[in-house]
Design a protein around this motif. Structure first.
Motif, PDB file in Angstrom:
ATOM      1  N   GLY A 142       0.776  -1.239   0.000  1.00 32.54           N
ATOM      2  CA  GLY A 142       0.000   0.000   0.000  1.00 32.54           C
ATOM      3  C   GLY A 142       0.801   1.279   0.000  1.00 32.54           C
ATOM      4  N   ASN A 198      -3.353   1.049 -10.592  1.00 36.26           N
ATOM      5  CA  ASN A 198      -4.792   1.128 -10.340  1.00 36.26           C
ATOM      6  C   ASN A 198      -5.257   0.045  -9.376  1.00 36.26           C
ATOM      7  OD1 ASN A 198      -4.937   3.246 -12.192  1.00 36.26           O
ATOM      8  ND2 ASN A 198      -5.217   1.841 -13.913  1.00 36.26           N
ATOM      9  N   ASP A 199      -4.425  -1.007  -9.185  1.00 35.04           N
ATOM     10  CA  ASP A 199      -4.805  -2.095  -8.293  1.00 35.04           C
ATOM     11  C   ASP A 199      -4.313  -1.876  -6.868  1.00 35.04           C
ATOM     12  OD1 ASP A 199      -5.924  -3.348 -10.464  1.00 35.04           O
ATOM     13  OD2 ASP A 199      -4.080  -4.421 -10.976  1.00 35.04           O
ATOM     14  N   GLU A 210      -7.025   5.698  -3.570  1.00 37.35           N
ATOM     15  CA  GLU A 210      -6.324   4.920  -4.589  1.00 37.35           C
ATOM     16  C   GLU A 210      -5.249   5.753  -5.274  1.00 37.35           C
ATOM     17  OE1 GLU A 210      -9.309   3.470  -7.164  1.00 37.35           O
ATOM     18  OE2 GLU A 210     -10.125   2.042  -5.719  1.00 37.35           O
ATOM     19  N   PRO A 265      -4.179  -1.162  -3.197  1.00 41.72           N
ATOM     20  CA  PRO A 265      -5.250  -1.084  -2.196  1.00 41.72           C
ATOM     21  C   PRO A 265      -5.189   0.242  -1.461  1.00 41.72           C
ATOM     22  CG  PRO A 265      -3.440  -2.427  -1.382  1.00 41.72           C
ATOM     23  CD  PRO A 265      -3.093  -2.081  -2.799  1.00 41.72           C
ATOM     24  N   PRO A 266      -6.319   0.725  -0.984  1.00 39.17           N
ATOM     25  CA  PRO A 266      -6.310   1.973  -0.215  1.00 39.17           C
ATOM     26  C   PRO A 266      -5.360   1.857   0.968  1.00 39.17           C
ATOM     27  CG  PRO A 266      -8.548   1.326  -0.760  1.00 39.17           C
ATOM     28  CD  PRO A 266      -7.665   0.178  -1.143  1.00 39.17           C
ATOM     29  N   THR A 308      -2.216   6.442  -2.900  1.00 38.14           N
ATOM     30  CA  THR A 308      -1.388   5.256  -2.745  1.00 38.14           C
ATOM     31  C   THR A 308      -0.622   4.963  -4.027  1.00 38.14           C
ATOM     32  OG1 THR A 308      -2.959   4.343  -1.173  1.00 38.14           O
ATOM     33  CG2 THR A 308      -1.420   2.809  -2.186  1.00 38.14           C
ATOM     34  N   GLY A 309      -1.307   5.079  -5.160  1.00 34.28           N
ATOM     35  CA  GLY A 309      -0.652   4.813  -6.437  1.00 34.28           C
ATOM     36  C   GLY A 309       0.497   5.761  -6.710  1.00 34.28           C
ATOM     37  N   GLU A 332     -12.877   6.661  -2.432  1.00 36.02           N
ATOM     38  CA  GLU A 332     -12.127   5.570  -3.053  1.00 36.02           C
ATOM     39  C   GLU A 332     -11.085   6.119  -4.015  1.00 36.02           C
ATOM     40  OE1 GLU A 332     -12.141   2.382  -2.419  1.00 36.02           O
ATOM     41  OE2 GLU A 332     -13.642   2.653  -0.852  1.00 36.02           O
ATOM     42  N   GLN A 333     -11.476   7.062  -4.851  1.00 35.60           N
ATOM     43  CA  GLN A 333     -10.538   7.621  -5.828  1.00 35.60           C
ATOM     44  C   GLN A 333      -9.402   8.354  -5.140  1.00 35.60           C
ATOM     45  OE1 GLN A 333     -13.062   9.985  -8.336  1.00 35.60           O
ATOM     46  NE2 GLN A 333     -13.793   8.237  -9.502  1.00 35.60           N
TER      47      GLN A 333
END
Length: 684
Positions: free
Chosen positions: A175, A483-484, A463, A486-487, A466-467, A459-460
């Motif tokens: 994460g 994109n995968d 995500e 996790p938060p 983290t990304g 959520e966005q």
């Protein structure tokens, strides 16, 4: 003595490990003075490299070959492809044990002596010199290794990419990088909050996102057009499913159900616009302002030159401006009144169905192919042809429901005045039955849209944040993995969700109170708008004026194209003063015959419609304004609440596992090495 009893098996396993590796060269060394056709090392090489793609058989000790057997070995070397299925064969002559023990011969001298041996000794001197000597073997190994590397490079690159993707997946599962200081946690939190607020503002305001397509609800209507040729009685055409419909049953229909069409749009603002449009349709359909609107199934009064008749609307065409009316409660009419009503409402009656025409169910309504005539089926296999009556000659009948309602609230006051309590009760009834459910539904829809927008924005935001932490290790190879991610930090998610729920609950509860307060005020009719009295004055005399116009213009039948401003008809009547007086007397006589209850019901209907227009405008605006205010103030209120989060709150929400930093560091280092190796291979 200390040697393991399984050492031979361990050595064999080690051999096998290397031989199974498709990227390892197999140098099968065996003495030239033995029977190498059955040599175990060649059998093993053939097992793991059957095409001899990475194998070089190397013979040693050529000086120990039995006398006379040298030529057989030479023939084998020349035809190695046939005998051994291998082109890469070689022979070397190493230093003997005595030379090694004495160390009197250097490596360079030994190599030179080896070359002289193969150049001077029969039969080796007659063969290809590249098959002999340590120097040539070194060259062959380099060439074979280079080819093997070139052939293996795509597979190696694929494996490295697979390992990189697996390592990146493990890194993504963590994460993001560890946040060890309060400053790092605060920065991460602020970045996440900023993205959350940006996402919310975009969704709730509709600015910066894709616009929604306009709603286009499908309205089906029964359209008839054309004029009926006078003097003709055509047989009714076979009805079709598209043109036939059943007669409405029951009393006057005051409102219609609105339907939502199309899927919800992505942005919350677009979805709220659609909900407000639906709300507007529902309020207008069930509004006091439409209380005098003619609809199918409504009980109406039809004005004609010969009098006024009661009936029920069985077909309505607003585009063409006419409707068709069937008789209502014929048993209460005298024979003379019934005959007059039939002549006003029907072209002809009692026509039997043809043999080629299917018999319709009683009270089914349909039109001919051209839409020139509308028919209604009767019992006994017959049908009637309905007249097309202009809508400005048709009025709603207030006595069908208002009169009985007013009688329930009759007081001891003189009955020639409108009952204010009855008026207020009707307004309250509309408010509770039609307006309040629509307002509550809009509030609930707004709340659902807000909850979905908040969840999506959260959520966005998590995500993306983290990304971004992993972008330097992911984007260069597999951007889809970002994109995968996790938060990050479940505790942070719960912290943000808690504040989001509080803000949402606070604003929606305030909106509920505002709407309830507004509806409570609307339950007590009041206005200072002069438009109320202007509307009432116009409505009071509109019907009387139209009755005079119809009477002065002559017969109603066949006058669909006749308008209220038909100067030729009016002027011809005005030329005869007696005719004018007769028409006026008839109209006013019909007014005088109305009972007090009928007059009061008619007056109540006018007041309700006039006040309804004003009250409806207020209701149409108030609840949507409250909903939009929730959307507009949400981001600012949320920003204020998020600013109150302390470092202690963040430490509790974003704590790390003790081994997290080590895992992240090891995976990051592995990713960087794999990326470096891949770049190196791709540059070769």
């Amino acid at each position: 003595k200390t040697e393991s009893p399984t050492v031979s098996q361990e050595i064999a396993d080690l051999y096998q490990t290397y031989m199974e590796n498709q990227r390892c060269l197999l140098v099968a060394v065996l003495p030239a003075n033995v029977d190498f056709h059955n040599a175990h090392v060649l059998q093993m090489a053939a097992k793991y490299d059957p095409k001899c793609h990475r194998t070089i058989p190397v013979w040693t000790k050529p000086d120990l070959i039995d006398k006379g057997a040298e030529q057989a070995v030479a023939d084998l070397m020349q035809n190695a492809q046939s005998f051994l299925n291998c082109r890469n064969v070689h022979m070397v002559k190493c230093r003997g044990q005595a030379a090694l023990d004495e160390a009197s011969t250097s490596l360079l001298t030994a190599v030179q002596q080896e070359e002289l041996y193969f150049l001077r000794t029969t039969p080796w001197k007659s063969l290809d010199p590249t098959l002999f000597g340590t120097n040539n073997l070194r060259k062959k190994l380099v060439q074979l290794q280079s080819r093997l590397i070139a052939d293996s490079m795509p597979g190696v690159l694929k494996e490295m990419n697979e390992q990189l993707e697996m390592t990146q997946s493990q890194l993504v599962a963590l994460g993001g990088r560890p946040l060890e200081s309060a400053a790092e946690r605060r920065h991460f939190y602020q970045t996440t909050c900023q993205r959350l607020l940006t996402q919310l503002k975009t969704s709730l305001s509709g600015k910066g996102g894709n616009s929604a397509k306009p709603r286009s609800p499908s309205n089906s209507s029964f359209i008839l057009s054309g004029d009926l040729p006078t003097g003709l009685i055509p047989p009714p055409p076979p009805p079709t499913a598209a043109t036939s419909h059943s007669r409405f049953e029951g009393g006057a229909s005051r409102f219609a159900n609105a339907s939502n069409s199309g899927p919800p749009t992505t942005l919350a603002a677009n979805r709220l616009h659609e909900a407000c449009t639906l709300f507007t349709d529902q309020i207008r359909a069930g509004s006091l302002a439409t209380i005098r609107t003619v609809v199918e199934g409504a009980q109406v009064l039809v004005t004609s030159a010969r009098g006024t008749v009661h009936g029920e609307v069985v077909h309505l065409d607003e585009d063409e401006g006419y409707c068709c009316v069937d008789l209502y409660q014929t048993g209460k009419l005298s024979p003379a009144m019934a005959a007059m009503a039939v002549s006003i409402l029907f072209e002809y009656t009692g026509q039997p169905f043809d043999n080629d025409t299917p018999i319709m169910d009683e009270n089914d309504v349909w039109s001919d192919d051209n839409g020139t005539t509308v028919f209604i089926a009767r019992a006994g296999g017959v049908y009637d042809a309905l007249r097309k009556i202009p809508l400005d000659c048709v009025w709603t009948d207030p006595t069908t429901w208002l009169q009985s309602h007013m009688e329930q609230f009759r007081t001891d006051d003189l009955a020639c005045f409108l009952n204010v309590e009855s008026f207020a009760h009707i307004v309250q009834e509309f408010m509770h039955e039609d307006w309040k459910p629509a307002c509550q539904k809009l509030l609930q829809t707004m709340k659902s849209i807000l909850q979905e927008a908040v969840a999506q924005a959260l959520e966005q935001a998590l995500e993306v944040t983290t990304g971004n932490q992993l972008s330097h290790l992911i984007n260069s190879s597999s951007p889809s993995l970002q994109n995968d991610a996790p938060p990050r930090y479940p505790g942070l998610r719960q912290l943000l969700q808690r504040h989001l729920r509080k803000v949402s609950s606070s604003l929606t509860q305030e909106a509920q109170l505002q709407v309830e307060s507004h509806l409570a005020m609307e339950a007590h009719p009041f206005t200072q708008d002069d438009a109320l009295f202007s509307k009432m004055n116009r409505a009071r005399y509109a019907r009387l004026k139209r009755e005079l116009e119809v009477g002065l213009m002559g017969e109603l039948e066949g006058s669909q194209t006749q308008s209220r401003s038909s100067k030729v008809s009016v002027s011809s009547v005005l030329a005869n003063a007696d005719a004018v007086q007769t028409v006026i007397d008839d109209v006013f006589m019909r007014q005088e015959k109305m009972t007090v209850q009928e007059h009061l019901a008619y007056e109540m209907e006018i007041v309700l419609e006039s006040y309804g227009e004003i009250a409806t405008r207020r209701v149409l605006d108030r609840t949507p304004m409250v909903c939009w205010q929730v959307f507009r103030s949400f981001s600012d209120l949320l920003s204020s609440r998020l600013a109150t989060v302390t470092d202690d709150d963040l430490t509790a929400a974003m704590g790390e596992r003790p081994e997290f930093a080590r895992e992240y560091e090891a995976l990051s280092e592995r990713c960087e090495k794999l990326l470096e190796g891949i770049r190196l291979f791709e540059s070769m």
